[in-house]
Design a protein around this motif. Structure first.
Motif, PDB file in Angstrom:
ATOM      1  N   VAL A 236       1.105  -1.036   5.370  1.00  0.00           N
ATOM      2  CA  VAL A 236       1.339  -1.544   6.832  1.00  0.00           C
ATOM      3  C   VAL A 236       0.956  -0.271   7.857  1.00  0.00           C
ATOM      4  CG1 VAL A 236       3.074  -2.297   8.451  1.00  0.00           C
ATOM      5  CG2 VAL A 236       3.100  -3.080   6.157  1.00  0.00           C
ATOM      6  N   GLU A 237       0.180  -0.622   8.671  1.00  0.00           N
ATOM      7  CA  GLU A 237      -0.170   0.295   9.653  1.00  0.00           C
ATOM      8  C   GLU A 237       0.561   0.128  10.865  1.00  0.00           C
ATOM      9  OE1 GLU A 237      -4.527   1.570  10.264  1.00  0.00           O
ATOM     10  OE2 GLU A 237      -4.258  -0.021  11.872  1.00  0.00           O
TER      11      GLU A 237
ATOM     12  N   GLN B  77       1.173   5.456  12.046  1.00  0.00           N
ATOM     13  CA  GLN B  77       2.177   5.835  10.922  1.00  0.00           C
ATOM     14  C   GLN B  77       1.935   4.497  10.089  1.00  0.00           C
ATOM     15  OE1 GLN B  77       4.611   7.921  10.732  1.00  0.00           O
ATOM     16  NE2 GLN B  77       3.911   9.042  12.640  1.00  0.00           N
ATOM     17  N   TYR B  78       2.489   4.864   8.549  1.00  0.00           N
ATOM     18  CA  TYR B  78       2.162   3.946   7.540  1.00  0.00           C
ATOM     19  C   TYR B  78       3.125   3.730   6.500  1.00  0.00           C
ATOM     20  CZ  TYR B  78      -2.873   3.852   8.655  1.00  0.00           C
ATOM     21  OH  TYR B  78      -4.130   3.716   9.280  1.00  0.00           O
ATOM     22  N   LEU B  79       3.407   2.539   6.335  1.00  0.00           N
ATOM     23  CA  LEU B  79       4.414   2.363   5.435  1.00  0.00           C
ATOM     24  C   LEU B  79       3.548   1.637   4.041  1.00  0.00           C
ATOM     25  CD1 LEU B  79       6.882   0.217   7.587  1.00  0.00           C
ATOM     26  CD2 LEU B  79       6.939   2.529   7.170  1.00  0.00           C
ATOM     27  N   ARG B  80       4.485   1.785   3.072  1.00  0.00           N
ATOM     28  CA  ARG B  80       3.950   1.222   1.762  1.00  0.00           C
ATOM     29  C   ARG B  80       5.065   0.226   1.051  1.00  0.00           C
ATOM     30  NH1 ARG B  80      -0.190   4.244  -1.420  1.00  0.00           N
ATOM     31  NH2 ARG B  80       1.275   3.992  -3.206  1.00  0.00           N
TER      32      ARG B  80
ATOM     33  N   VAL C  50      -1.041  -5.599   8.333  1.00  0.00           N
ATOM     34  CA  VAL C  50      -0.519  -5.668   6.921  1.00  0.00           C
ATOM     35  C   VAL C  50      -1.818  -5.617   6.054  1.00  0.00           C
ATOM     36  CG1 VAL C  50       0.950  -6.347   5.042  1.00  0.00           C
ATOM     37  CG2 VAL C  50       1.722  -6.899   7.451  1.00  0.00           C
ATOM     38  N   GLN C  51      -2.028  -4.516   5.134  1.00  0.00           N
ATOM     39  CA  GLN C  51      -3.389  -4.412   4.428  1.00  0.00           C
ATOM     40  C   GLN C  51      -3.203  -4.627   2.931  1.00  0.00           C
ATOM     41  OE1 GLN C  51      -3.843  -0.590   5.960  1.00  0.00           O
ATOM     42  NE2 GLN C  51      -4.415  -1.160   8.066  1.00  0.00           N
ATOM     43  N   VAL C  52      -3.915  -5.685   2.518  1.00  0.00           N
ATOM     44  CA  VAL C  52      -3.898  -6.151   0.874  1.00  0.00           C
ATOM     45  C   VAL C  52      -5.470  -6.370   0.698  1.00  0.00           C
ATOM     46  CG1 VAL C  52      -1.596  -6.819   0.991  1.00  0.00           C
ATOM     47  CG2 VAL C  52      -3.582  -8.406   1.483  1.00  0.00           C
TER      48      VAL C  52
END
Length: 828
Positions: free
Chosen positions: A307-308, A347-350, A290-292
């Motif tokens: 989210v990677e 794959q990436y989610l936002r 989780v990237q912030v």
């Protein structure tokens, strides 16, 4: 989705490398052996454990040793193999213009074939011609093991056990006498002859340091790394020469552990045959990341968590946002994912939580993974975010000063003996080139006065490049002008040559730093009658210095250890520096009027006297912009209006520069044509930003992209200021979030050292040997391990990931924070 069970190593035709569950083996995808990125590489369960599997002249080569030249790489999915043809050495890459190297006169071609064989990969080296008997034991096939995953951890070699040490441990071992005989040199009885080792100089020479290696920790036919950890355990078996485990740090501080097999004389086919068996954990998939932003967000700022996910991860869940209060965490919201798609290998989610505006401490959790705690607050950028650049990084980098912080001395007074004129027809190891003339009144070796004040050490090698010195002044000037920076926590005394961190002196730190940079650039211009290319040490032993910069020279002018000053005939760079001097002169007015006048005079002379050729017109346009803004002289306005077509036709390069002056020019036709051209630039930014989940143009190559993204945000700000209806502020915010932690890879740290809940606290700076950092330094950031693996290691010697530089590395970041802050305040 890809298979997540172990099925044996198969060459994936689309990816171009071997896959088996969560383990990948690359073969010659990468092209940067000096940076530990080439040859055969092993990625195990999300970590690169080994690389640079290839033939070399020595078992523990350093960054200046000869490397092979890759000719052809042939993947064959049907044969489940990759065959690569190479030649050795790559003469164009390392030996050109640098004479102290001592290597055998033996050039050859070879192939390396990597083949999937069930749960292993087989590596075979075939030579086009056999190794001569005199070179037996010299060439070897090496595989470098990343130290950061090995310190204090076990290995096994043919039943013998050991622990990978944190520091290299003796004894040392000289190279085989056959090697010295191949050079026509006598073999010493006990170790290597000191004159050979030093090149007749100072005892240690990094070029020939590989004549001395560590005694191998072990030798055998079967080696197991990390038997304690199923995620990192792999086995190497040699069917030819024994394996030897070396410690590459014995002769190069930035070395890795190396597993090597010597190539015997007289053999061509199957000169090396290894079987590598990485342990594959069945069913393993990479945990979500989780990237912030590690700093947090202003309430009015868009807030997107990225989210990677492993490409094989088919699960989708909601993310949970928690607020941290006096009684612990409280669930605030469940966030539904936006499926973004694939980027690189993931794959990436936002997750959009822009609507959350209440100030406080927060954390996001997704599928068992969670972020560090971050803030949402109106003052989120007000303290300890951009300020460390001025408080720490710039003071620590100051050359020709003693820099202290209370009890601590960052470095003593250094390079007071600068500088001697560089030799002509010389190609320096770090890219400086002096042509057939010094282009000045000084002869090679002459002491040049006026170079012993000002400037900042660029990166970890202490040099002063014109683009890093004048460029730094420029960025600081624009930050001062655009945002009114007025900050005083540092005492800088140019008379006593002392800097004291956290000791206010009643003067604006940013102006003192601009002054310090100009003292170097303008002082050199006045002495040389032209700009310098740069100032750098002439001896490689000095170049690799780790520690106090004052130890590089003795401080007495005229000695052999004095640094060299280089010049060049480069109109583009000269015009660019002129623009930076012209802008900096504005900042100096009322602070140091004499220096302001000298800087402006230099800029005007360069503008008038420098020949325009090749792409130099672009630099001259930038110089005209800043000279017009500084002087208001109509001749610069006339020049810019006359070059309108060039600017419009090259708006992708010159647009941000023209935007700086568009209002001051106040020409309706110029503004209209520039705006129309900007429509296409806007489309480019929008389409390129849509190609990544981070909302910014981002195409990784090898080096970390953090500096480039900061520079992009810096330039984009001026597009927004000129045409806010075309260019919204979002890209500036997205670029800042990227640098502060919302970027690819499992390491989500802020690139700005000491900034944010988690940051780069191991950096490639002057204190890298101590595995430490300089607050406010901004590292290069997440690099690309070709073809698709984003990596940011906590290791101080990977310059392409954790280096600090001047001329934008930290100052662009500071500008970007201040820009984001201003844009948010305007939005409110």
């Amino acid at each position: 989705m890809s298979e997540n069970r172990k099925i044996g190593f198969r060459l994936d035709p689309e990816a171009g490398y071997f896959k088996n569950g969560g383990v990948n083996v690359m073969a010659f995808d990468d092209i940067y052996p000096e940076g530990h990125q080439s040859g055969v590489s092993i990625l195990m369960h999300g970590k690169r454990v080994a690389t640079n599997g290839d033939v070399r002249y020595e078992p523990t080569p350093g960054q200046w040793q000869p490397v092979p030249k890759q000719k052809e790489r042939t993947p064959d999915a049907a044969a489940n193999a990759i065959t690569t043809t190479l030649s050795f050495p790559d003469m164009d890459r390392h030996l050109k213009g640098f004479n102290p190297m001592i290597y055998p006169d033996f050039a050859f071609s070879y192939t390396v074939t990597v083949r999937g064989a069930g749960d292993a990969v087989e590596v075979t080296v075939d030579l086009a011609e056999p190794v001569p008997e005199a070179l037996a034991g010299v060439l070897s096939f090496n595989l470098e093991l990343f130290p950061g995953f090995l310190f204090d951890k076990p290995w096994i070699m043919d039943g013998k056990q050991g622990i990978f040490p944190r520091q290299p441990n003796g004894p040392t071992l000289s190279r085989e006498p056959n090697y010295l005989r191949s050079l026509g040199l006598p073999a010493p009885e006990n170790g290597i002859d000191p004159e050979i080792l030093s090149g007749g100089n100072k005892g240690y020479n990094p070029i020939v340091a590989d004549d001395l290696v560590s005694l191998p920790y072990a030798e055998g036919k079967r080696f197991i790394s990390r038997p304690d950890d199923p995620l990192l355990r792999f086995t190497v078996e040699s069917e030819t020469a024994p394996l030897k485990l070396y410690d590459g740090r014995m002769n190069h501080n930035n070395g890795w552990f190396v597993l090597a097999s010597e190539i015997p004389a007289g053999v061509t086919k199957g000169a090396v045959r290894w079987r590598i068996t990485p342990h594959v954990v069945d069913g393993w998939i990479a945990p979500p990341v989780v990237q912030v932003s590690q700093v947090g967000y202003h309430p009015g700022q868009p807030k997107i968590a990225v989210v990677e996910l492993d490409d094989r991860d088919e699960k989708r869940e909601k993310a949970v946002l928690f607020r941290i209060g006096e009684n612990g965490e409280e669930k605030i919201a469940e966030l539904s994912p936006e499926e973004w798609g694939k980027f690189l290998r993931y794959q990436y989610l936002r997750f959009d939580f822009t609507d959350v505006r209440e100030e406080g401490l927060y954390r996001i959790r997704y599928a068992g993974s969670e972020t560090e705690i971050f803030r949402i607050a109106r003052d989120v950028y007000d303290r300890g975010v951009w300020q460390p650049v001025l408080e720490y990084f710039l003071p620590v980098q100051m050359c020709h000063m003693r820099v202290s912080e209370k009890y601590r001395v960052w470095h003593d007074l250094c390079h007071a003996d600068d500088a001697r004129m560089a030799p002509v027809n010389y190609n320096h190891i770090d890219g400086y080139r002096q042509g057939p003339s010094t282009l000045t009144k000084y002869a090679p070796g002459d002491h040049v006065p006026g170079l012993d004040h000002g400037g900042w050490h660029d990166a970890g090698d202490y040099d002063l490049r014109i683009e890093s010195q004048a460029g730094e002044c420029y960025i600081l000037t624009l930050a001062y002008e655009c945002f009114g920076v007025d900050y005083d926590v540092t005492a800088i005394d140019q008379t006593t040559r002392t800097t004291e961190i956290h000791q206010p002196d009643g003067k604006n730190d940013i102006l003192q730093q601009i002054e310090h940079g100009l003292l170097s650039v303008v002082g050199a211009y006045k002495s040389l009658g032209r700009l310098y290319r740069g100032i750098i040490c002439g001896d490689l032993r000095q170049y690799v210095l780790l520690g106090d910069s004052a130890a590089m020279t003795d401080g007495i002018p005229g000695n052999a250890d004095d640094r060299w000053v280089f010049t060049e005939d480069n109109p583009f760079r000269e015009f660019t520096a002129a623009s930076e001097l012209a802008a900096s002169a504005r900042a100096m007015r009322g602070f140091n009027d004499g220096l302001a006048a000298d800087a402006l005079r230099a800029a005007e002379e360069i503008f008038e006297n420098t020949e325009v050729r090749d792409r130099a017109l672009f630099g001259k346009i930038q110089a005209a912009v800043e000279l017009f803004l500084t002087t208001g002289d109509g001749k610069y306005r006339d020049f810019l209006l006359a070059e309108k077509d060039v600017i419009v036709q090259n708006v992708r390069w010159l647009g941000w520069i023209a935007c700086r002056a568009v209002r001051a020019l106040d020409d309706e036709a110029f503004t209209a044509d520039l705006r129309q051209a900007m429509e296409e630039v806007k489309k480019d930014y929008e389409s390129q930003s849509a190609e990544t989940p981070y909302g910014i143009p981002y195409k990784p190559y090898i080096w970390g992209a953090g500096w480039g993204i900061q520079s992009l945000g810096f330039r984009y700000y001026f597009l927004h200021e000129a045409f806010p209806d075309l260019f919204g502020p979002e890209l500036c915010w997205n670029a800042l979030n990227f640098v502060l932690g919302c970027h690819p890879g499992s390491n989500t740290m802020s690139f700005a050292s000491g900034v944010g809940a988690r940051s780069a606290i191991v950096g490639y700076g002057l204190n890298r040997a101590d595995w430490s950092y300089i607050p406010g330094g901004v590292v290069s950031g997440t690099a690309l391990i070709r073809p698709d693996f984003p990596e940011l290691l906590e290791f101080p010697y990977l310059w392409q990931q954790v280096e600090y530089v001047m001329g934008g590395g930290s100052s662009h970041y500071m500008f970007l924070v201040l820009a984001a802050k201003k844009l948010l305040e305007e939005k409110e």
